[in-house]
Design a protein around this motif. Sequence first.
Motif, PDB file in Angstrom:
ATOM      1  N   PHE A 182       0.078 -32.868  25.322  1.00 27.63           N
ATOM      2  CA  PHE A 182      -0.875 -31.871  25.807  1.00 27.63           C
ATOM      3  C   PHE A 182      -1.898 -31.559  24.712  1.00 27.63           C
ATOM      4  N   PRO A 183      -3.188 -31.448  25.098  1.00 24.38           N
ATOM      5  CA  PRO A 183      -4.213 -31.229  24.070  1.00 24.38           C
ATOM      6  C   PRO A 183      -4.204 -29.809  23.533  1.00 24.38           C
ATOM      7  N   GLN A 195      -2.655 -31.457  15.951  1.00 27.10           N
ATOM      8  CA  GLN A 195      -2.351 -31.668  17.370  1.00 27.10           C
ATOM      9  C   GLN A 195      -0.843 -31.858  17.523  1.00 27.10           C
ATOM     10  N   LEU A 245      -3.762 -33.117  33.462  1.00 28.33           N
ATOM     11  CA  LEU A 245      -2.743 -32.627  32.535  1.00 28.33           C
ATOM     12  C   LEU A 245      -1.466 -32.237  33.268  1.00 28.33           C
ATOM     13  N   TRP A 277      -7.952 -18.377  32.125  1.00 30.42           N
ATOM     14  CA  TRP A 277      -7.841 -19.504  31.207  1.00 30.42           C
ATOM     15  C   TRP A 277      -6.461 -19.625  30.579  1.00 30.42           C
ATOM     16  N   LYS A 278      -5.997 -18.566  29.922  1.00 29.03           N
ATOM     17  CA  LYS A 278      -4.761 -18.713  29.166  1.00 29.03           C
ATOM     18  C   LYS A 278      -3.572 -18.888  30.096  1.00 29.03           C
ATOM     19  N   LYS A 284      -3.625 -22.498  31.203  1.00 32.42           N
ATOM     20  CA  LYS A 284      -3.240 -23.356  30.090  1.00 32.42           C
ATOM     21  C   LYS A 284      -1.721 -23.367  29.917  1.00 32.42           C
ATOM     22  N   LEU A 285      -1.132 -22.192  29.927  1.00 27.11           N
ATOM     23  CA  LEU A 285       0.309 -22.113  29.708  1.00 27.11           C
ATOM     24  C   LEU A 285       1.066 -22.722  30.885  1.00 27.11           C
ATOM     25  N   CYS A 301       0.131 -25.154  32.724  1.00 34.31           N
ATOM     26  CA  CYS A 301       0.048 -26.609  32.620  1.00 34.31           C
ATOM     27  C   CYS A 301       0.959 -27.132  31.514  1.00 34.31           C
ATOM     28  N   PHE A 302       1.031 -26.411  30.413  1.00 37.65           N
ATOM     29  CA  PHE A 302       1.790 -26.905  29.266  1.00 37.65           C
ATOM     30  C   PHE A 302       3.284 -26.642  29.413  1.00 37.65           C
ATOM     31  N   ARG A 316     -10.340 -36.290  27.209  1.00 38.95           N
ATOM     32  CA  ARG A 316      -9.069 -36.180  26.481  1.00 38.95           C
ATOM     33  C   ARG A 316      -9.074 -37.050  25.230  1.00 38.95           C
ATOM     34  N   GLN A 317      -9.809 -38.183  25.295  1.00 40.09           N
ATOM     35  CA  GLN A 317      -9.854 -39.097  24.162  1.00 40.09           C
ATOM     36  C   GLN A 317     -10.504 -38.465  22.938  1.00 40.09           C
ATOM     37  N   PRO A 326      -8.383 -33.004  20.676  1.00 44.44           N
ATOM     38  CA  PRO A 326      -7.001 -32.594  20.809  1.00 44.44           C
ATOM     39  C   PRO A 326      -6.867 -31.138  21.235  1.00 44.44           C
ATOM     40  N   ARG A 327      -7.940 -30.519  21.716  1.00 44.37           N
ATOM     41  CA  ARG A 327      -7.852 -29.116  22.098  1.00 44.37           C
ATOM     42  C   ARG A 327      -8.393 -28.915  23.500  1.00 44.37           C
ATOM     43  N   LEU A 328      -7.649 -28.176  24.294  1.00 42.77           N
ATOM     44  CA  LEU A 328      -8.055 -27.931  25.673  1.00 42.77           C
ATOM     45  C   LEU A 328      -9.407 -27.223  25.728  1.00 42.77           C
ATOM     46  N   GLU A 329      -9.642 -26.337  24.750  1.00 48.12           N
ATOM     47  CA  GLU A 329     -10.878 -25.555  24.733  1.00 48.12           C
ATOM     48  C   GLU A 329     -12.099 -26.452  24.574  1.00 48.12           C
ATOM     49  N   MET A 367     -11.792 -29.987  25.305  1.00 49.31           N
ATOM     50  CA  MET A 367     -11.657 -31.036  26.309  1.00 49.31           C
ATOM     51  C   MET A 367     -12.291 -30.641  27.637  1.00 49.31           C
TER      52      MET A 367
END
Lengths: 376, 288, 370
Positions: free
Chosen positions: B95-96, B141, C35, C161-162, C165-166, C168-169, C220-221, C224-227, C229
């Motif tokens: 996950f990013p 990361q 994700l 947002w948060k 994010k949570l 999804c993760f 995504r490539q 490394p941060r959703l904010e 991406m």
Amino acid sequence: MLASLLGNPAVMIMTVGALVGIAATLVGTFLVLRGTSMLSDAISHSIVFGIVIVWLLTHQQSGPVQIVGAALTGILTVFLTELLVNSKRVKQDAAIGLVFPLLFSIGVLLLNLYAGNVHIDTHTVLLGEIGFVWLDTVTLGGYEVPQSLLSMGAMTLLNALFVGLLFKELKLATFDAALARALGFAPGVLFYALLLLTSGTAVAAFDAVGAVLFVAFVIVIPSTAYLLTDRLALMLAIGVAVSIASSICGYGLAVRLDVSIGGMMAAMTGVFLLLAFLFGPRYGLVAQARERRRQRHLNESRNLAVHLYNHEGEPEQGEENVARALREHLLWSHERSRRAILQALDAGHIQRQGELLQLTATGREVAREILEPGRR
Amino acid sequence: MSDHLHEPELALHVEDLTVSYHGKPVLWDIDFDIPPGVMAAIVGPNGAGKSTLIKSVLGLIPPIAGHVTLFGRPYRAQRRRVGYVPQRSSVDWDFPTTALDVVTMGLYGRLGWLRWPGRKERRSAMEALEMVGMQDFAGRQISQLSGGQQQRVFLARALVQNADIYFLDEPMAGVDATTERAIVNILRRLRDEGKTVIVVHHDLQTVRTYFDWLLILNVRVVAQGSVESTYTADNLRSAYGGQIALLDSEAFISRAGSEGRESGHDEAVDTGADRADAAGADVRERTS
Amino acid sequence: MSLAVLLNDYTLQNVVMGALLLGAISGVLGSFAVLRKQSLLGDALSHAALPGVCLGFIIAGSREMGSIMAGALGSGAGAALMVLLLTRYSRLKTDAALGIVLSTSFALGVVLLTFIQSMNNASQGGLDSFLFGQAAATLRSDLVVMAAVTALALTLVALLWKEFKLVCFDPGFARALGMPVLLLEVILTVMIALAVVVGLQMVGVVLMAAMVIAPAVAARQWSPRLEVMVPLSAAFGMAAGVCGALVSTLGRGLATGPLIIISVSVFVIASLMLAPRRGLLWEAVSRLRRRLRHQQLLTTLHRLALAHGDSHFRSEQGLLDGYHGTHTRSAMKRLAQRGLVARHERYWMLTDAGHEEAANILARMEGRVT
């Protein structure tokens, strides 16, 4: 007799429809069981690209060259998808969703550019024209045979041969790929052969039902069968039956309502799936709900036995092993407690002693078996 | 029943709890208590329902019967007092997001709706990372962290919750010896501050060195209480049944085994050697 | 046509604005879908939009954007529910459930489409343009609806947002914190249907899958941060939309939808290859560099051993670092894993296999020189 059958549009349409279903089921069953159903979606979209390329190169719209050439694009799709997945940057489902739209887009663009006035327009690409299959015929042994009937018949035969000859290998490779590999059956090769046949079937079915509706025959029919049985051979048999039924019902309804025949046939597969999902004898929603209820009630009375057993002979027994405790400690509703107690009384697991609920010897045995399964 | 306090003097009170997993009960009518200020281990064979128990206590799996209170109140009323470390394998580490970000997630519950974490939150998250020795990896990361580092990040996320009771699901599974020791030290410190720490643990060999309270589980509660009184051959045998032969040799006699395991990791050499020795001595003393 | 003329073109303006809106909404929502490993949900929901489009048309009696979008949203949400029911209450796997919903609802759409055609309604013209989209036919009034939908979705994402994010993760942790995880997941899913609705006019139901997945995969490539991406994904989506729209003006009969998909695919391929760290080319280069470093270290040790006439000659870590002008510890560890070197405290020595490998390397190098 044969000539009149071949000349009858309704019979021809229904036969081609059923053949599409049967050929698709034969390969789709294994795709669904392997959990790779969506590959068929990708393949059926990508072959548009292949069909256009082959047409540009050979100017052939049908026939074996077309089928083989376009089928190779199906394999290309799978290969590209696996390439993406193996790069570990993209997950399988995302990879599928990246590859086929690209190939499909290129196919459509090429159509826009070079094939302005051929019969493969973008509309047919998606929907097919099963209603016209009887118009496009070739002469074979003195008979006017619809082209689609021939190609679908050939693909059905080919698929049936493949599945028939390699039944146990396919079965093993589907359910236990590791073992199949250990036994030297090359499950990877089998899988690619299966996908090649899927692609070929998609191409052959293309004129009849188009790219998207084909997916219904590959995925929905085997899924329906999967909801009805556990046995692979029976699954294939049910798939054949559902194919024929979908074709006949779909044709009848489509003619009556004056709507797309291919669309109606595919929609009928959905109806059969829904019926199996709701009323399947063992895995249907209704049967499962009943089974869950039975299980829940059984668990409630077993739970009661365990509860009584745990507190039996302890100082707090008078507080715990009474009906009130079920509500206050187990947090069961009044109704639920009553049901559990009545059920346990019926089964002879417990007996009442004034306020106290007392385990019988049977009830004690039930509890002990749950708590100490290793004892016996 | 939820209004008045029920067993408020207990950190965790579980009464007549039955929990099922996929429609099949895995825990039957469980009763147990954990007093505040202890470091407790939950052990039991595979499939004994250890993780299910924790998840049920935290309201992730609704129970079929029974109830749970934390410091006298149900979990819903005590969420802010609970820290949780799920199994590391339960999330996608690709996950990013960064280590600091993951730790900040521990504060999301307190932040409430619509508010974004700010400088204050990031500072507390940084402090938590420092506590687990991961401050240098804050911007890293998460997929580029080792398994042990990922576990420490998860622990930091629970620390930042600043809870009174912590639940950890297999925090020592698949981590290196340094991380394991670091985790244990942090948990001990929490306990010494008067917090309650409850750990699903898989390694019977270390139960007596790490923990002071023990719950042995297999479908039912086989035994519970202080480690001295609970960690007995009889109890373990009745929980693990057939696997007891393995236990006899490993958990009761093996000193050599655990020593070999410690020195197998080269990172362990620098700081932990003497502590490991002390722990080893401890084992020997108690077993003899 | 010069650029100025192009930019003043009314149709093109509409197409570009539509493409920007589509890129923004599908880039943002697609990130969450990818994700959550629900990449193909967009595919299923977009095919499932077809019957909704037809129903919207039948109810409104004309090709009116608002009711068509409402219909598409309704059938998309219904399809998502069906996927959920099938996976939860039957033995079918997710991919089969997706395929079932996708194909049968599309079939239903085809049936309805032909039903409308058989009603011989004069205003039905171009309803099947929703298959591939018909960007050039976009009206200002359509754009207003699309903009409203996009604004709604983006506002929701910003506000929640948060939570998103949570969820999804780590959905389990989110639930333990007391978040309504199921509700949040439903919102995320329904918003994919919103993106599909915006995409109907631009790329059509068949190609929508790529608009959900591709910008997110490309973005995504790079981060490394959703904010980072998510905005980047939106930017990729918007850029691809504009590229596709502009290229389609170059030739007659070039459909905008496929061109947008091809543009976004180019972004994906470029990102997969070139992105720092995660890019495949990047990886290949650093692997090559690592191999060269390993060869250098082996030959250094080999030469030192030869010079000292001691095949067990030990070189100190710091000496190796100084000699190569960089930290070599991790490289040495890797070589140790391959059994080519052995460690004694801070000293390293070649094993027999290491000497053999080093000699091979030297022989090969000399062979190349002579």
